[in-house]
Design a protein around this motif. Structure first.
Motif, mmCIF file in Angstrom:
data_model
loop_
_atom_site.group_PDB
_atom_site.id
_atom_site.type_symbol
_atom_site.label_atom_id
_atom_site.label_comp_id
_atom_site.label_asym_id
_atom_site.label_seq_id
_atom_site.Cartn_x
_atom_site.Cartn_y
_atom_site.Cartn_z
ATOM 1 N N UNK A 262 0.801 -1.219 0.000
ATOM 2 C CA UNK A 262 0.000 0.000 0.000
ATOM 3 C C UNK A 262 0.833 1.267 0.000
ATOM 4 N N UNK A 263 0.377 2.225 0.797
ATOM 5 C CA UNK A 263 0.979 3.563 0.794
ATOM 6 C C UNK A 263 0.964 4.102 2.216
ATOM 7 N N UNK A 264 1.972 4.868 2.561
ATOM 8 C CA UNK A 264 1.971 5.587 3.826
ATOM 9 C C UNK A 264 2.335 4.765 5.038
ATOM 10 N N UNK A 265 3.227 3.792 4.887
ATOM 11 C CA UNK A 265 3.541 2.882 5.990
ATOM 12 C C UNK A 265 4.779 3.281 6.787
ATOM 13 N N UNK A 266 5.555 4.242 6.298
ATOM 14 C CA UNK A 266 6.761 4.617 7.026
ATOM 15 C C UNK A 266 7.674 3.416 7.203
ATOM 16 N N UNK A 267 8.175 3.235 8.429
ATOM 17 C CA UNK A 267 8.937 2.014 8.714
ATOM 18 C C UNK A 267 8.367 1.296 9.937
ATOM 19 N N UNK A 268 7.066 1.456 10.143
ATOM 20 C CA UNK A 268 6.410 0.803 11.268
ATOM 21 C C UNK A 268 6.159 -0.672 10.967
ATOM 22 N N UNK A 269 6.359 -1.497 11.977
ATOM 23 C CA UNK A 269 6.246 -2.940 11.807
ATOM 24 C C UNK A 269 4.797 -3.378 11.648
ATOM 25 N N UNK A 270 4.633 -4.519 10.968
ATOM 26 C CA UNK A 270 3.311 -5.042 10.693
ATOM 27 C C UNK A 270 2.925 -4.894 9.238
ATOM 28 N N UNK A 271 3.770 -4.215 8.458
ATOM 29 C CA UNK A 271 3.551 -4.049 7.027
ATOM 30 C C UNK A 271 4.807 -4.570 6.326
ATOM 31 N N UNK A 272 4.640 -5.479 5.371
ATOM 32 C CA UNK A 272 5.785 -6.111 4.729
ATOM 33 C C UNK A 272 6.690 -5.096 4.037
ATOM 34 N N UNK A 273 6.084 -4.073 3.438
ATOM 35 C CA UNK A 273 6.890 -3.058 2.755
ATOM 36 C C UNK A 273 7.699 -2.237 3.762
ATOM 37 N N UNK A 274 7.058 -1.886 4.865
ATOM 38 C CA UNK A 274 7.742 -1.106 5.901
ATOM 39 C C UNK A 274 8.887 -1.878 6.523
ATOM 40 N N UNK A 275 8.774 -3.192 6.540
ATOM 41 C CA UNK A 275 9.803 -4.040 7.127
ATOM 42 C C UNK A 275 10.892 -4.402 6.118
ATOM 43 N N UNK A 276 10.684 -4.024 4.851
ATOM 44 C CA UNK A 276 11.620 -4.404 3.793
ATOM 45 C C UNK A 276 12.531 -3.255 3.365
ATOM 46 N N UNK A 277 11.949 -2.084 3.121
ATOM 47 C CA UNK A 277 12.750 -1.018 2.503
ATOM 48 C C UNK A 277 13.922 -0.527 3.354
ATOM 49 N N UNK A 278 13.817 -0.469 4.705
ATOM 50 C CA UNK A 278 14.960 0.064 5.455
ATOM 51 C C UNK A 278 16.244 -0.749 5.256
ATOM 52 N N UNK A 279 16.140 -2.072 5.238
ATOM 53 C CA UNK A 279 17.330 -2.907 5.053
ATOM 54 C C UNK A 279 17.921 -2.702 3.663
ATOM 55 N N UNK A 280 17.059 -2.592 2.645
ATOM 56 C CA UNK A 280 17.540 -2.348 1.289
ATOM 57 C C UNK A 280 18.200 -0.982 1.173
ATOM 58 N N UNK A 281 17.575 0.001 1.800
ATOM 59 C CA UNK A 281 18.135 1.358 1.761
ATOM 60 C C UNK A 281 19.475 1.422 2.477
ATOM 61 N N UNK A 282 19.600 0.691 3.583
ATOM 62 C CA UNK A 282 20.869 0.678 4.322
ATOM 63 C C UNK A 282 21.998 0.122 3.454
ATOM 64 N N UNK A 283 21.716 -0.959 2.740
ATOM 65 C CA UNK A 283 22.732 -1.549 1.861
ATOM 66 C C UNK A 283 23.119 -0.568 0.761
ATOM 67 N N UNK A 284 22.117 0.069 0.158
ATOM 68 C CA UNK A 284 22.376 1.029 -0.919
ATOM 69 C C UNK A 284 23.203 2.208 -0.419
ATOM 70 N N UNK A 285 22.833 2.730 0.724
ATOM 71 C CA UNK A 285 23.583 3.855 1.292
ATOM 72 C C UNK A 285 25.035 3.469 1.566
ATOM 73 N N UNK A 286 25.218 2.278 2.084
ATOM 74 C CA UNK A 286 26.577 1.810 2.389
ATOM 75 C C UNK A 286 27.404 1.702 1.109
ATOM 76 N N UNK A 287 26.799 1.163 0.059
ATOM 77 C CA UNK A 287 27.541 0.929 -1.182
ATOM 78 C C UNK A 287 27.749 2.186 -2.003
ATOM 79 N N UNK A 288 26.752 3.060 -2.035
ATOM 80 C CA UNK A 288 26.802 4.230 -2.897
ATOM 81 C C UNK A 288 27.422 5.438 -2.217
ATOM 82 N N UNK A 289 27.115 5.631 -0.944
ATOM 83 C CA UNK A 289 27.505 6.863 -0.266
ATOM 84 C C UNK A 289 28.720 6.689 0.631
ATOM 85 N N UNK A 290 28.783 5.592 1.346
ATOM 86 C CA UNK A 290 29.795 5.466 2.391
ATOM 87 C C UNK A 290 31.065 4.760 1.939
ATOM 88 N N UNK A 291 31.003 4.003 0.852
ATOM 89 C CA UNK A 291 32.213 3.301 0.384
ATOM 90 C C UNK A 291 33.166 4.261 -0.323
#
Length: 291
Positions: A262-291
């Motif tokens: 859906x839409x508007x879930x932030x990163x609150x638990x109980x929604x599969x999308x909210x529980x998925x994007x933070x881990x993906x974003x962390x990996x991307x940030x590490x690879x693109x910005x911090x390396x």
């Protein structure tokens, strides 16, 4: 040596703690930086505190009637500070700001990763042009004060949700456009973000036949993007057309589209999308910005 990232279990524990911190605690412990010391460009109302709406549906605190735009600063522990800063723009249809779910909670999570986070209270309601003034000014202020937070001025990014995703996309594509007249030396600095994350962005497909919004001019010097949405989100086409336009112009982009959430879930638990994007974003940030 780079600071060690928290494990998944530690991250989940940290997020659970975040959601039980009263909003008042944020206000008491986090610095507020007002973007405009004098008159606010394009603003006819006098400066005053934002108004909290009566609508708390979904256990969300919503602000409106923002006339004195501001950044709320969230600093990580010094031991994990990675030298990068992220402006967090909450959504709300350019009518309100979902200030806790898509602002303070996200900033607190970013702190666990070592980022200094800045929650942007941009102008609402119905002030899209002025909101661009606000985010451009915010980027310049952070660059101007980067040493204060031990930040690299070339590692300042944006992260936006829904309408905040629209605003972040606009900031990331319109940095060569002076949206307001220069006021001081701060305005001689660049408003180009160094990276952008759009989480369930909206309003990016306002072109003909739901193509990319004409305002979004894709050029070769646009920063890399991370985009996340779900197929059952009515605004999902925004993510698709933005990613396609970036790819067509050889701009680095990572797109994730889950089947549901859906839409508007932030990163609150109980929604599969909210529980998925933070881990993906962390990996991307590490690879693109911090390396």
């Amino acid at each position: 040596m780079k600071p060690k990232r928290p494990t998944s279990l530690k991250l989940l524990f940290a997020l659970n703690l975040i959601f039980f911190i009263p909003l008042a605690n944020f206000a008491q412990t986090n610095e507020t930086i007002y973007l405009w010391s004098g008159n606010v460009p394009g603003e006819n109302e006098v400066k005053h505190d934002p108004v909290q709406t009566a609508n708390t549906k979904g256990n969300v605190i919503r602000l409106t009637d923002v006339t004195n735009p501001a950044l709320i600063v969230f600093e990580p522990e010094a031991s994990v500070n990675n030298g990068a800063g992220i402006i967090v723009s909450p959504g709300g249809g350019y009518k309100t700001l979902s200030i806790d779910k898509e602002g303070y909670e996200v900033a607190a999570w970013l702190n666990t990763l070592g980022f200094t986070a800045f929650v942007l209270q941009y102008r609402v309601p119905d002030k899209q042009e002025q909101a661009l003034y606000d985010i451009q000014r915010a980027i310049k202020i952070i660059r101007n004060r980067a040493k204060r937070w031990e930040l690299n001025p070339n590692k300042i990014g944006v992260l936006g949700f829904s309408a905040g995703g629209s605003l972040s996309a606009r900031a990331s594509t319109r940095f060569n456009y002076d949206s307001y007249e220069k006021l001081d030396a701060i305005d001689t600095l660049s408003s180009r973000p160094d990276f952008a994350l759009l989480i369930y962005p909206a309003y990016l497909d306002k072109g003909e036949e739901r193509s990319i919004t004409p305002e979004l001019q894709i050029t070769k010097d646009i920063p890399p993007f991370f985009i996340f949405a779900t197929a059952d989100d009515e605004h999902a086409n925004s993510a698709l057309v933005m990613a396609s336009a970036l790819r067509d112009n050889q701009i680095p982009v990572e797109l994730h589209l889950l089947s549901n959430g859906g839409h508007g879930y932030g990163l609150r638990h109980g929604n599969i999308a909210a529980e998925t994007w933070p881990a993906l974003a962390e990996i991307w940030l590490k690879n693109i910005i911090l390396d």
